[in-house]
Design an enzyme around this catalytic site. Structure first.
Site, PDB file in Angstrom:
ATOM      1  CE1 TYR A 152      37.027 -13.765  47.469  1.00 28.37           C
ATOM      2  CE2 TYR A 152      35.134 -15.204  47.745  1.00 28.37           C
ATOM      3  CZ  TYR A 152      35.717 -14.073  47.201  1.00 28.37           C
ATOM      4  OH  TYR A 152      34.975 -13.264  46.377  1.00 28.37           O
ATOM      5  CE  LYS A 181      41.188 -12.577  32.470  1.00 28.71           C
ATOM      6  NZ  LYS A 181      40.446 -11.893  31.406  1.00 28.71           N
ATOM      7  CG  ASP A 226      25.949 -11.329  44.681  1.00 28.08           C
ATOM      8  OD1 ASP A 226      25.578 -12.447  45.086  1.00 28.08           O
ATOM      9  OD2 ASP A 226      26.143 -10.359  45.436  1.00 28.08           O
ATOM     10  CG  ASP A 264      37.297 -11.407  30.415  1.00 27.89           C
ATOM     11  OD1 ASP A 264      37.208 -12.652  30.402  1.00 27.89           O
ATOM     12  OD2 ASP A 264      38.214 -10.803  29.845  1.00 27.89           O
ATOM     13  CG  ASP A 302      31.313 -13.988  46.130  1.00 25.04           C
ATOM     14  OD1 ASP A 302      30.085 -13.833  46.281  1.00 25.04           O
ATOM     15  OD2 ASP A 302      32.170 -13.448  46.856  1.00 25.04           O
TER      16      ASP A 302
END
Ligand code: NAD
Length: 353
Positions: free
Chosen positions: A141, A188, A248, A220, A244
């Site tokens: 980001y 990852k 959620d 994943d 993030d």
């Protein structure tokens, strides 16, 4: 103890839930013999309306002189034009940046009384009590990004440095020590160089915390395990983008967005505490807002910025007992069930404390 707390009620239901958190903190102060001073300041849409700036210099000045910030929520349809030069969210990003709040902590807990509000089978929810620690000021980001002039190509860049990963890993390991001594680092590493650096660095920091059990899982797989065995997690550490998304996903486990608190911390004790939800313009001004996320954010403030663990637990236990006693705001009342107002719910929490 004496403490000064900056209060930023913000927009929509922000002021409604904030009033309840302040009442709870005032009650805790009286009961445990502390002196809390609250300094209210402008942030978000209301700050744009009154000063033209979502984060006025006066607000920063007030916040700099305090021990912690409590924030309601910002934003709403009035300020949602994406082409506007000033937007409420700029205030929030500005605050995080100004105080270098690089670690975002989101506890997620399920309450047996609310199991019916999640889409998962009740037996999967038993004992769910996790803390997600998300890196907040680095990663993709904040890396170089660009949309090419031809409109056919765009890129974002994930960049992490060893010190950036180390500092957030320390926060996560210390949090695990105060909980069940288990840390799951998400990455990852099989395909991303930045995530190999992440894993290597977390392994290095682990040397300082031999009492904490560390494991690594790929993001994943983590999305799947959050739904198939959520109770197996204690602390989850993740990069900005993965944290993030995962936080959620995990919020579904709590039954309502109105239930969840968060803390954003830097290297010292100073922190910014806010509920996970937004300003909920659809229910603003109706006494329907669930103040739990805001009240639990105040509990995190007691724990992390003021070091008042007993007081933090007293608030958290009171919230649990309030739910067990059947008190419900509209968002967690079953179809035909009756519900009480934001004020009444907070009053019950105060009585339980
Ligand atoms: P939202 O979280 O405000 O609301 C989503 C849904 O959840 C709504 O139906 C709302 O009524 C409900 N809800 C949220 N909090 C609740 C509570 N405490 N009690 C009961 N119900 C609750 O998200 P949104 O509608 O996407 O966004 C509304 C505004 O909030 C937007 O302007 C957005 O930019 C802003 N926002 C701000 C923050 C923040 O301040 N950190 C975070 C998210 C969204």
């Amino acid at each position: 103890m004496k403490a000064t707390i900056t209060v930023l009620p913000g927009d929509g239901i922000g002021p409604e839930v904030m009033a309840q958190a302040v009442r709870v903190l005032e009650h805790v102060a009286g009961k445990y013999g502390h002196e809390f001073t609250f300094q209210e300041a402008l942030m978000g849409g209301i700050a744009i309306d009154k000063t033209g700036n979502p984060l006025p210099p006066e607000t920063l000045r007030v916040a700099e002189q305090s021990d912690a910030i409590l924030l309601g929520a910002v934003g709403g349809p009035k300020w949602s034009d994406p082409t506007a030069a000033v937007r409420p969210e700029q205030g929030l990003l500005g605050l995080r940046k100004h105080f270098e709040l690089f670690a975002n902590l989101r506890p997620v807990k399920t309450y047996p009384a609310l199991a019916g509000f999640t889409p998962l089978r009740p037996e999967l929810l038993e004992g769910v009590d996790m803390l997600i620690v998300r890196e907040l000021t680095g990663g993709i980001y904040f890396g170089p990004s660009q949309e090419q002039g031809d409109g056919d190509t765009a890129y974002d860049t994930e960049i992490y440095t060893v010190p950036e990963v180390q500092r957030v890993a320390h926060v996560a390991f210390r949090a695990a020590q105060g909980r069940r001594n288990k840390l799951t680092s998400v990455d990852k590493a099989n395909v991303m160089a930045s995530m190999r650096l992440w894993r290597r660095t977390v392994i290095g920091v682990h040397e300082d915390y031999s009492d904490v059990e560390l494991d690594h899982i790929l993001v994943d797989a983590c999305t799947m395990y959050l739904m198939t065995r959520p109770a197996s997690f204690d602390v989850i550490l993740a990069s900005n983008i993965f944290g993030d998304i995962l936080s959620d996903e995990a919020s579904v486990l709590a039954g309502s967005l109105g239930m969840l608190p968060s803390a954003s911390l830097g290297s010292g004790k100073f922190g910014l505490y806010e509920p996970v939800h937004g300003s909920a313009p659809d229910i603003a001004g109706q006494g329907k807002a669930n103040p739990t996320g805001m009240i639990l954010s105040a509990a995190l403030l007691l724990r992390y910025s003021l070091g008042l663990e007993d007081e933090a637990r007293a608030v958290e236990t009171a919230v649990e007992q309030t739910l067990e006693a059947g008190a419900r705001t509209a968002d967690i009342a079953s179809g035909s069930g009756s519900y009480i107002s934001t004020d009444e719910f907070a009053q019950t929490v105060i009585e339980k404390i």
